[in-house]
Design a protein around this motif. Structure first.
Motif, PDB file in Angstrom:
ATOM      1  N   LEU A  36     -12.866   7.436  -8.729  1.00  0.00           N
ATOM      2  CA  LEU A  36     -12.024   7.096  -8.164  1.00  0.00           C
ATOM      3  C   LEU A  36     -11.184   7.593  -7.546  1.00  0.00           C
ATOM      4  CD1 LEU A  36     -11.963   3.187  -7.505  1.00  0.00           C
ATOM      5  CD2 LEU A  36     -13.628   4.815  -6.410  1.00  0.00           C
ATOM      6  N   GLN A  37     -10.678   8.643  -6.560  1.00  0.00           N
ATOM      7  CA  GLN A  37      -9.622   9.635  -6.568  1.00  0.00           C
ATOM      8  C   GLN A  37      -8.172   8.538  -6.040  1.00  0.00           C
ATOM      9  OE1 GLN A  37      -9.973  12.716  -3.796  1.00  0.00           O
ATOM     10  NE2 GLN A  37      -8.717  13.611  -4.401  1.00  0.00           N
ATOM     11  N   VAL A  38      -8.464   8.156  -5.171  1.00  0.00           N
ATOM     12  CA  VAL A  38      -7.268   7.334  -4.397  1.00  0.00           C
ATOM     13  C   VAL A  38      -8.137   5.475  -4.173  1.00  0.00           C
ATOM     14  CG1 VAL A  38      -7.566   7.851  -2.690  1.00  0.00           C
ATOM     15  CG2 VAL A  38      -5.358   6.759  -3.007  1.00  0.00           C
ATOM     16  N   ILE A  39      -7.274   4.769  -3.890  1.00  0.00           N
ATOM     17  CA  ILE A  39      -7.515   3.783  -3.559  1.00  0.00           C
ATOM     18  C   ILE A  39      -6.850   2.941  -2.653  1.00  0.00           C
ATOM     19  CG2 ILE A  39      -7.570   0.828  -3.275  1.00  0.00           C
ATOM     20  CD1 ILE A  39      -8.560   1.447  -6.988  1.00  0.00           C
ATOM     21  N   LEU A  40      -7.256   2.290  -1.157  1.00  0.00           N
ATOM     22  CA  LEU A  40      -6.299   2.372   0.487  1.00  0.00           C
ATOM     23  C   LEU A  40      -6.398   1.182   0.599  1.00  0.00           C
ATOM     24  CD1 LEU A  40      -8.322   5.640   2.480  1.00  0.00           C
ATOM     25  CD2 LEU A  40      -5.824   5.172   1.423  1.00  0.00           C
ATOM     26  N   ILE A  41      -5.449   0.553   0.195  1.00  0.00           N
ATOM     27  CA  ILE A  41      -5.324  -1.145   0.608  1.00  0.00           C
ATOM     28  C   ILE A  41      -4.426  -1.323   2.058  1.00  0.00           C
ATOM     29  CG2 ILE A  41      -5.012  -3.680  -0.220  1.00  0.00           C
ATOM     30  CD1 ILE A  41      -5.413  -2.771  -3.285  1.00  0.00           C
ATOM     31  N   ALA A  42      -5.496  -2.119   1.859  1.00  0.00           N
ATOM     32  CA  ALA A  42      -4.109  -3.103   3.274  1.00  0.00           C
ATOM     33  C   ALA A  42      -2.818  -4.254   2.841  1.00  0.00           C
ATOM     34  CB  ALA A  42      -5.772  -3.717   4.636  1.00  0.00           C
ATOM     35  N   SER A  43      -2.202  -3.621   3.319  1.00  0.00           N
ATOM     36  CA  SER A  43      -1.389  -4.635   3.284  1.00  0.00           C
ATOM     37  C   SER A  43      -1.462  -6.009   3.710  1.00  0.00           C
ATOM     38  CB  SER A  43      -0.178  -4.042   2.998  1.00  0.00           C
ATOM     39  OG  SER A  43       0.309  -3.526   4.908  1.00  0.00           O
ATOM     40  N   ASP A  44      -2.230  -6.472   4.326  1.00  0.00           N
ATOM     41  CA  ASP A  44      -1.906  -7.495   5.843  1.00  0.00           C
ATOM     42  C   ASP A  44      -2.947  -8.467   5.549  1.00  0.00           C
ATOM     43  OD1 ASP A  44      -4.283  -5.661   6.426  1.00  0.00           O
ATOM     44  OD2 ASP A  44      -3.968  -7.054   8.379  1.00  0.00           O
ATOM     45  N   CYS A  45      -3.208  -7.987   3.687  1.00  0.00           N
ATOM     46  CA  CYS A  45      -4.574  -9.555   3.050  1.00  0.00           C
ATOM     47  C   CYS A  45      -3.586 -10.411   3.064  1.00  0.00           C
ATOM     48  CB  CYS A  45      -4.651  -8.309   1.888  1.00  0.00           C
ATOM     49  SG  CYS A  45      -6.236  -9.576   0.982  1.00  0.00           S
ATOM     50  N   TYR A  46      -4.306 -11.564   3.597  1.00  0.00           N
ATOM     51  CA  TYR A  46      -3.709 -12.838   2.898  1.00  0.00           C
ATOM     52  C   TYR A  46      -4.713 -14.328   2.408  1.00  0.00           C
ATOM     53  CZ  TYR A  46      -1.107 -17.313   3.188  1.00  0.00           C
ATOM     54  OH  TYR A  46      -0.807 -18.307   2.762  1.00  0.00           O
ATOM     55  N   PRO A  47      -4.856 -13.802   1.388  1.00  0.00           N
ATOM     56  CA  PRO A  47      -3.430 -14.075   0.013  1.00  0.00           C
ATOM     57  C   PRO A  47      -3.185 -12.545  -0.722  1.00  0.00           C
ATOM     58  CG  PRO A  47      -5.216 -15.956  -0.834  1.00  0.00           C
ATOM     59  CD  PRO A  47      -5.401 -15.504   0.433  1.00  0.00           C
ATOM     60  N   ARG A  48      -2.014 -12.586  -1.558  1.00  0.00           N
ATOM     61  CA  ARG A  48      -2.464 -11.313  -1.814  1.00  0.00           C
ATOM     62  C   ARG A  48      -2.494 -11.579  -3.398  1.00  0.00           C
ATOM     63  NH1 ARG A  48      -1.317  -6.709  -2.663  1.00  0.00           N
ATOM     64  NH2 ARG A  48       0.404  -5.420  -3.439  1.00  0.00           N
ATOM     65  N   LEU A  49      -3.557 -12.209  -3.259  1.00  0.00           N
ATOM     66  CA  LEU A  49      -3.279 -12.583  -4.596  1.00  0.00           C
ATOM     67  C   LEU A  49      -5.596 -11.983  -4.985  1.00  0.00           C
ATOM     68  CD1 LEU A  49      -3.319 -14.004  -7.228  1.00  0.00           C
ATOM     69  CD2 LEU A  49      -4.573 -15.912  -6.691  1.00  0.00           C
ATOM     70  N   LEU A  50      -5.866 -11.701  -3.093  1.00  0.00           N
ATOM     71  CA  LEU A  50      -7.502 -11.298  -3.686  1.00  0.00           C
ATOM     72  C   LEU A  50      -6.936 -10.024  -3.469  1.00  0.00           C
ATOM     73  CD1 LEU A  50      -8.062 -12.198  -0.305  1.00  0.00           C
ATOM     74  CD2 LEU A  50      -8.813 -13.336  -2.621  1.00  0.00           C
ATOM     75  N   THR A  51      -6.239  -8.973  -4.050  1.00  0.00           N
ATOM     76  CA  THR A  51      -5.863  -7.787  -4.213  1.00  0.00           C
ATOM     77  C   THR A  51      -5.388  -7.555  -5.513  1.00  0.00           C
ATOM     78  OG1 THR A  51      -4.523  -7.351  -2.509  1.00  0.00           O
ATOM     79  CG2 THR A  51      -6.367  -7.458  -1.982  1.00  0.00           C
ATOM     80  N   LYS A  52      -4.598  -8.305  -6.054  1.00  0.00           N
ATOM     81  CA  LYS A  52      -3.136  -8.022  -6.820  1.00  0.00           C
ATOM     82  C   LYS A  52      -4.187  -7.136  -8.137  1.00  0.00           C
ATOM     83  CE  LYS A  52       1.386  -8.140  -8.171  1.00  0.00           C
ATOM     84  NZ  LYS A  52       2.099  -7.261  -7.155  1.00  0.00           N
TER      85      LYS A  52
END
Length: 177
Positions: free
Chosen positions: A101-117
């Motif tokens: 992977l070159q870069v990862i884009l993550i939506a900051s509106d994900c709730y709960p934040r634990l999903l992407t931590k």
């Protein structure tokens, strides 16, 4: 501590792009506002251009070759990626590990934040930059538009060494330097 004049003006001009560094992590970038709009428009334009130059596959399969979409798929690719030191990033290593992977884009509106931590820590251990898309409650909708889906919480851009990857390097990754 005072900043040089050039640095403070650059920060004032790009108020909506924040770069934070931690001693134990890679820097993260957060895009929002007008700069986010310009970035996503430019990414869509580059995707369309890259797609026009390679029409051998149906669009859905082509997007699958270029991107890892969703938290689970991004996590899977990150877990399978062997860490490569920054000084050994050559064309030979890219050929050996085609699913890097070159870069990862993550939506900051994900709730709960634990999903992407966990994605942040995996990305940090593999030296993959993380970019947060912050648009009130629409970040996942905006990311989904890029890959022709309704929503997407995380998108990993696969490093294929093509013109789209060069665009990502110049437009996004130069902020990390």
């Amino acid at each position: 501590m005072s900043m040089p004049m050039a640095a403070s003006t650059a920060i004032e001009e790009e108020k909506k792009v924040s770069v934070s560094r931690h001693s134990f992590r890679q820097p993260t970038i957060c895009y929002e506002g007008e700069i986010l709009d310009r970035l996503l428009t430019a990414i869509k334009r580059e995707i369309a251009t890259a797609r026009k130059s390679d029409i051998s596959l149906p669009e859905k399969f082509w997007l699958k070759q270029q991107f890892s979409v969703g938290v689970n798929e991004v996590t899977r690719v990150l877990e399978r990626m062997p860490p490569i030191p920054a000084n050994e990033r050559s064309s030979l290593s890219l050929q050996m590990h085609s699913t890097r992977l070159q870069v990862i884009l993550i939506a900051s509106d994900c709730y709960p934040r634990l999903l992407t931590k966990h994605v942040e820590s995996l990305a940090s251990s593999n030296k993959v930059p993380v970019v947060f898309v912050k648009d009130k409650k629409r970040g996942s909708l905006r990311l989904g538009e890029l890959v022709k889906l309704k929503t997407a919480i995380a998108i990993g851009v696969k490093d294929k060494g093509n013109k789209f990857n060069q665009f990502i390097s110049t437009e996004i990754l130069h902020k990390f330097e």
